[in-house]
Structures are given as C-alpha cells and as structure tokens.
Design a protein around this motif. Structure first.
Motif, PDB file in Angstrom:
ATOM      1  N   ALA A   1     -15.773 -17.439  -7.058  1.00 46.26           N
ATOM      2  CA  ALA A   1     -16.095 -16.648  -5.867  1.00 46.26           C
ATOM      3  C   ALA A   1     -14.831 -16.422  -5.034  1.00 46.26           C
ATOM      4  O   ALA A   1     -14.588 -15.312  -4.547  1.00 46.26           O
ATOM      5  CB  ALA A   1     -17.166 -17.355  -5.044  1.00 46.26           C
TER       6      ALA A   1
ATOM      7  N   MET B   1     -11.780 -16.335  -6.146  1.00 45.27           N
ATOM      8  CA  MET B   1     -10.935 -15.375  -6.871  1.00 45.27           C
ATOM      9  C   MET B   1     -11.389 -13.941  -6.625  1.00 45.27           C
ATOM     10  O   MET B   1     -10.601 -13.008  -6.694  1.00 45.27           O
ATOM     11  CB  MET B   1     -11.010 -15.637  -8.384  1.00 45.27           C
ATOM     12  N   LEU B   2     -12.681 -13.768  -6.384  1.00 48.09           N
ATOM     13  CA  LEU B   2     -13.220 -12.423  -6.158  1.00 48.09           C
ATOM     14  C   LEU B   2     -13.134 -12.000  -4.689  1.00 48.09           C
ATOM     15  O   LEU B   2     -13.675 -10.980  -4.304  1.00 48.09           O
ATOM     16  CB  LEU B   2     -14.679 -12.365  -6.635  1.00 48.09           C
ATOM     17  N   GLY B   3     -12.486 -12.819  -3.885  1.00 47.53           N
ATOM     18  CA  GLY B   3     -12.263 -12.437  -2.492  1.00 47.53           C
ATOM     19  C   GLY B   3     -13.256 -13.024  -1.500  1.00 47.53           C
ATOM     20  O   GLY B   3     -13.319 -12.576  -0.353  1.00 47.53           O
ATOM     21  N   ALA B   4     -14.010 -14.035  -1.945  1.00 49.52           N
ATOM     22  CA  ALA B   4     -14.974 -14.642  -1.014  1.00 49.52           C
ATOM     23  C   ALA B   4     -14.259 -15.560  -0.040  1.00 49.52           C
ATOM     24  O   ALA B   4     -13.243 -16.169  -0.377  1.00 49.52           O
ATOM     25  CB  ALA B   4     -16.004 -15.450  -1.799  1.00 49.52           C
ATOM     26  N   THR B   5     -14.800 -15.664   1.169  1.00 50.05           N
ATOM     27  CA  THR B   5     -14.308 -16.676   2.101  1.00 50.05           C
ATOM     28  C   THR B   5     -14.904 -18.017   1.648  1.00 50.05           C
ATOM     29  O   THR B   5     -15.911 -18.027   0.920  1.00 50.05           O
ATOM     30  CB  THR B   5     -14.804 -16.374   3.527  1.00 50.05           C
ATOM     31  N   PRO B   6     -14.310 -19.140   2.048  1.00 45.12           N
ATOM     32  CA  PRO B   6     -14.907 -20.429   1.689  1.00 45.12           C
ATOM     33  C   PRO B   6     -16.394 -20.509   2.088  1.00 45.12           C
ATOM     34  O   PRO B   6     -17.211 -21.055   1.352  1.00 45.12           O
ATOM     35  CB  PRO B   6     -14.055 -21.440   2.457  1.00 45.12           C
TER      36      PRO B   6
ATOM     37  N   MET C   1     -18.611 -18.078   2.219  1.00 44.46           N
ATOM     38  CA  MET C   1     -19.428 -17.337   1.240  1.00 44.46           C
ATOM     39  C   MET C   1     -19.500 -18.111  -0.076  1.00 44.46           C
ATOM     40  O   MET C   1     -20.557 -18.200  -0.699  1.00 44.46           O
ATOM     41  CB  MET C   1     -18.783 -15.989   0.924  1.00 44.46           C
TER      42      MET C   1
ATOM     43  N   HIS D   1      -5.471 -22.927   3.338  1.00 41.97           N
ATOM     44  CA  HIS D   1      -5.195 -21.684   2.599  1.00 41.97           C
ATOM     45  C   HIS D   1      -6.435 -21.199   1.847  1.00 41.97           C
ATOM     46  O   HIS D   1      -6.309 -20.437   0.884  1.00 41.97           O
ATOM     47  CB  HIS D   1      -4.046 -21.909   1.601  1.00 41.97           C
ATOM     48  N   SER D   2      -7.599 -21.670   2.236  1.00 42.88           N
ATOM     49  CA  SER D   2      -8.865 -21.322   1.563  1.00 42.88           C
ATOM     50  C   SER D   2      -8.793 -21.637   0.071  1.00 42.88           C
ATOM     51  O   SER D   2      -9.279 -20.891  -0.767  1.00 42.88           O
ATOM     52  CB  SER D   2      -9.201 -19.841   1.762  1.00 42.88           C
ATOM     53  N   GLN D   3      -8.147 -22.752  -0.255  1.00 50.66           N
ATOM     54  CA  GLN D   3      -8.080 -23.203  -1.649  1.00 50.66           C
ATOM     55  C   GLN D   3      -9.044 -24.372  -1.828  1.00 50.66           C
ATOM     56  O   GLN D   3      -9.161 -25.213  -0.933  1.00 50.66           O
ATOM     57  CB  GLN D   3      -6.654 -23.652  -2.000  1.00 50.66           C
TER      58      GLN D   3
END
Lengths: 261, 208
Positions: free
Chosen positions: A165, A167-172, A174, A254-256
């Motif tokens: 998710a 990788m597809l541009g989701a925020t944490p 989402m 970093h939303s990782q």
C-alpha cells in the motif's frame, strides 16, 4: 425487604465444597489441574479477604490521597497485566501508548461518570470511586489487550500488504486502516455482546451484589444500566486512542514500515 | 532525474556516483543478492540510505515528502501483493491509495488488455495464477500513470512469450506517455533489446 443474610463460617466453608467436587472430578478424569485449582482458590480467598479489610479501612478513613493511591495501583496493575498478557513482543513506544490510552481513557470516563452521571460528593468518595474504577479499568484492560494482540498480529502478519500500500502511494494511516479497524472491532465486540445477554442470560455482578445487599432491583438496574454505558464508553475511548496512536509506532518519520522480518 | 552520491545502505549497497536519466528506459542487471531491489527501494524511499544522498529532480529525498514521492515514483516489487476482492478492486486500490480520481470500467478493461490479462473485472483476484497476478499488479501501477515506474523483475513469473509481450507493452507505454522506466531484469536480452541504458550491479556496487 428482608435484611442481608450474614454468612456464618460454616456456610463459607460449605461453599468450598464446590472446589472439593471440582478437584474430585479432575482427579477422577486424570486431568492434571489440581494444583492450579488449589492455588487459584487460595489466591482468590486471600486477595478478597485483604481487599475487604482494605476497603473497610478506606471507607472509614475517607481521604483523597488514599482514593488516588488505590486508583494509581489499579491502573499500574492493569497496564502491567496488558504488557504480560500480550502474546506478541511490544516495542517501547507501543507500551507508552498503551499506558497513555489506559490512563487517559479510563480516568476521563471515570471522572465524567462519577462527577456528572452519579454526581458524587465529595468527589473522592471511595465507596463509589473504587468499585466503579475497578469495573471501568478492568473492562478497558480486557478490551485493550484484545486490541493490542489484533493490531500487532495484523501489522506483522500482513506487513507485505501494508508495504505494498505504501508503494502505491498510501499514507501510513491508509495502509494500516484495515488492521486498525479490525483491532478496534475485536476489542469492543465482547463489551457490546455482553450488553445483549444482560438481564436475560445473566444478571451482572454489580446488580446481583446490590440486590443481595437489600437494594431495590429497580435502583440496582438503574445503576447497572449507567455503569454498563460507562464501561462501553471507557472501553471505546481507551481502545480508539490506542489504535489511532498505536499504528503510528509501526512507521518512522519517513512513512517507512519499521517491522523487521 | 535520480542522482546517487556516496550512498551506503547496511552491508548491501555502496554507490559512489550514479545518475539515472529522465524519460528513458533504464535496466538494472546483476546476480541475485547484488543489491538491485535495495536500490529500487531507496529510489521509492521505502528505505533510506545510512550515509550519502539520493537526489530526485535535484532535491535530496530526505527533503521530499515520502508519500508525495511514492505517488510520482511507483515501485512494483518482484512478488506484488494482491489485495482481497475482485480484479476491479485491485486495479482501483492504487488510485484510492494515491487519492487520484477513480477510473471508469472502460479504462480498466483497456489496462487489462494492455497487460494481456483476459479476465472479467468481477473475478476474484486471489484465484488468479502467479503470472496473472503479476500482470494485474502491472496494470494497477500503469493506471496510476506515475512519472517514474520502478519495476522489480516485472516478468519473473511469466513464460518467455508473455514476458516479451508485457515488456513490449511497458516500453511502448513509457515512450508514448513520455515517462521514465527503471526496471530490474534477470534477462540480459531484455535489457539490451529495450533499454536506453543498462546499469550492472555486483556485490552492492555499480560495475558498469
């Protein structure tokens, strides 16, 4: 209304017959649980006797410091219990969020319930404070334990989906939404379900206690309805705080995703 | 477009200096375990380097919002995840995650054609074979129309004929839409046939 029957020593002893029967059954069936049953029975007896004496002392020596101390001990025990009952390893930030959610969720619900719904005076009256705090903290503890297990388990076992998710541009938020919702659902469901059977399948402990002590069933029911709503509120507030803050500990700035394999 | 300077990530990747051009097709080749996938994850900011800098459009990645970057630079892993639900749900989920307008069924069917997946939109995605799932995932990222497509062995689960068709479709798509494509491939043939540039990685360093 008749007065309460004071239990004599022999009557108390007679109640232990149930345990003797249980011990007999497990021994006859070769189930090795005798030790646990004995230890649990003895622990329950000693704990309740001690609690009885402590409550008598607290009720006779009304002092806000005593009341606050008891609540603090209850909270500390409940938080520690959540940490030890969780099947998964908890990170330090997640433990902090569990503690914060428990403290904020239960204390704010407790204050609202006692000061607005019941309107007690003085505000620290231990006769109301302690039993009601026990019910709110105990139920919230059970709820949050279920929520912690479900959230951590979901985030770890489905981490490939969470990462996909991202990788597809989701925020944490989402990416974790499904696991946050599942955790909230798992945590709140037992409390919601218990309301369904109440009064038909079983009479709740507090209500039974009040009826046995001679209070009118109507008054007992009024209290039970109020406390049940208070429990639902406390569990919901505690769990929503936990899941809304807890999922963030699985991500860095970093939303990782920071769950290692 | 991408510039890597003195990048180190754990004991997996060390890159002294590497530039990846804009609006070109770049292939990354190398033995398995050489750090190719790690490089793509760095570009997508799914991980961050321990030392050094990665620049995207002359801006260090550390200064770019990760979510915004990933909406422009989309990574498709080697084993892409399929979410529960139908093929349509799986195609649309990328658009939902990246908060882009949802596509019409007509557009979804066109994308399925592009990735040579002859299935109904309503079919349950988890019933697809490995190769079909991979093509579905390719379709999902194509719908996002990102500036940069990072593909980690996009044809690893496909037979040779399908592989060529899919790579051809991706190459055509990239050239027509004027996008940047960076893909890892195990096939040097694919790399030589379709790429504008080939980067070879060995034991975590760029050797060619």
């Amino acid at each position: 209304m008749n007065g309460v029957i004071d239990l004599q020593l022999w009557q108390m002893a007679a109640a232990y017959l149930f345990i003797v029967i249980l011990l007999f059954i497990v021994r006859a069936r070769g189930i090795s649980r005798e030790r646990e049953i004995l230890v649990s029975t003895i622990r329950m007896t000693i704990q309740l006797i001690l609690t009885g004496y402590i409550l008598v002392f607290l009720f006779e020596n009304i002092n806000p410091l005593y009341t606050i101390s008891v609540i603090a001990i209850m909270e500390a025990f409940a938080i520690y219990n959540i940490f030890t009952r969780t099947k998964v390893k908890l990170s330090r930030p997640l433990k902090n969020i569990i503690a914060f959610s428990m403290l904020f969720g239960t204390l704010s619900s407790l204050m609202f319930f006692l000061l607005v719904v019941i309107n007690i005076s003085p505000w620290y009256d231990p006769r109301y404070y302690i039993p009601i705090a026990g019910m709110l903290i105990g139920n919230s503890m059970t709820g949050i334990s279920l929520g912690v297990n479900r959230l951590v388990d979901g985030m770890i076992s489905q981490r490939h989906l969470v990462e996909s998710a991202l990788m597809l541009g989701a925020t944490p938020k989402m990416a974790a939404k499904d696991y946050v919702n599942n955790a909230f659902d798992a945590a709140i469901l037992p409390t919601v379900n218990s309301m369904v059977g109440m009064g038909i399948v079983f009479l709740p402990g507090m209500m039974t206690g009040q009826i046995l002590s001679g209070i009118s069933p109507i008054t007992a029911i009024e209290y039970q309805i109020a406390i049940m709503l208070g429990i639902v509120g406390s569990v919901a507030l505690t769990v929503i705080l936990f899941v809304q803050l807890g999922y963030k500990t699985f991500f860095n700035e970093h939303s990782q995703l920071i769950i290692s394999d | 477009m991408f510039l890597l300077k003195d990048v180190k990530y754990k004991d997996i990747l060390y890159i002294k200096d590497l530039e990846i051009p804009r609006k070109k097709i770049t292939s990354i080749v190398g033995e398995s375990g050489s750090g190719k996938s790690t490089l793509l994850k760095l570009l997508n900011k799914l991980i961050s380097c321990d030392t050094g800098d990665v620049f995207y459009n002359n801006q260090p990645l550390s200064e770019i919002d990760s979510v915004e970057l990933r909406r422009n630079v989309v990574l498709l892993p080697q084993s892409p995840s399929i979410f529960s639900g139908s093929i349509k749900d799986n195609l649309l989920i990328g658009l939902k995650f990246s908060e882009k307008p949802l596509a019409s069924d007509k557009k979804l069917v066109e994308v399925l054609k592009l990735v040579k997946l002859n299935k109904e939109l309503s079919e349950y995605a988890n019933n697809l074979s490995g190769g079909e799932k991979q093509r579905l995932a390719i379709g999902r990222v194509l719908l996002l129309e990102p500036e940069v497509l990072l593909l980690d062995e996009p044809s690893s689960a496909l037979d040779e004929d399908t592989e060529n068709m899919i790579i051809m479709a991706l190459v055509n798509y990239t050239r027509e839409k004027n996008k940047t494509l960076i893909m890892i491939t195990h096939s040097k043939n694919v790399a030589y046939q379709f790429s504008d540039r080939i980067i070879e990685i060995k034991k975590g360093t760029v050797i060619n």
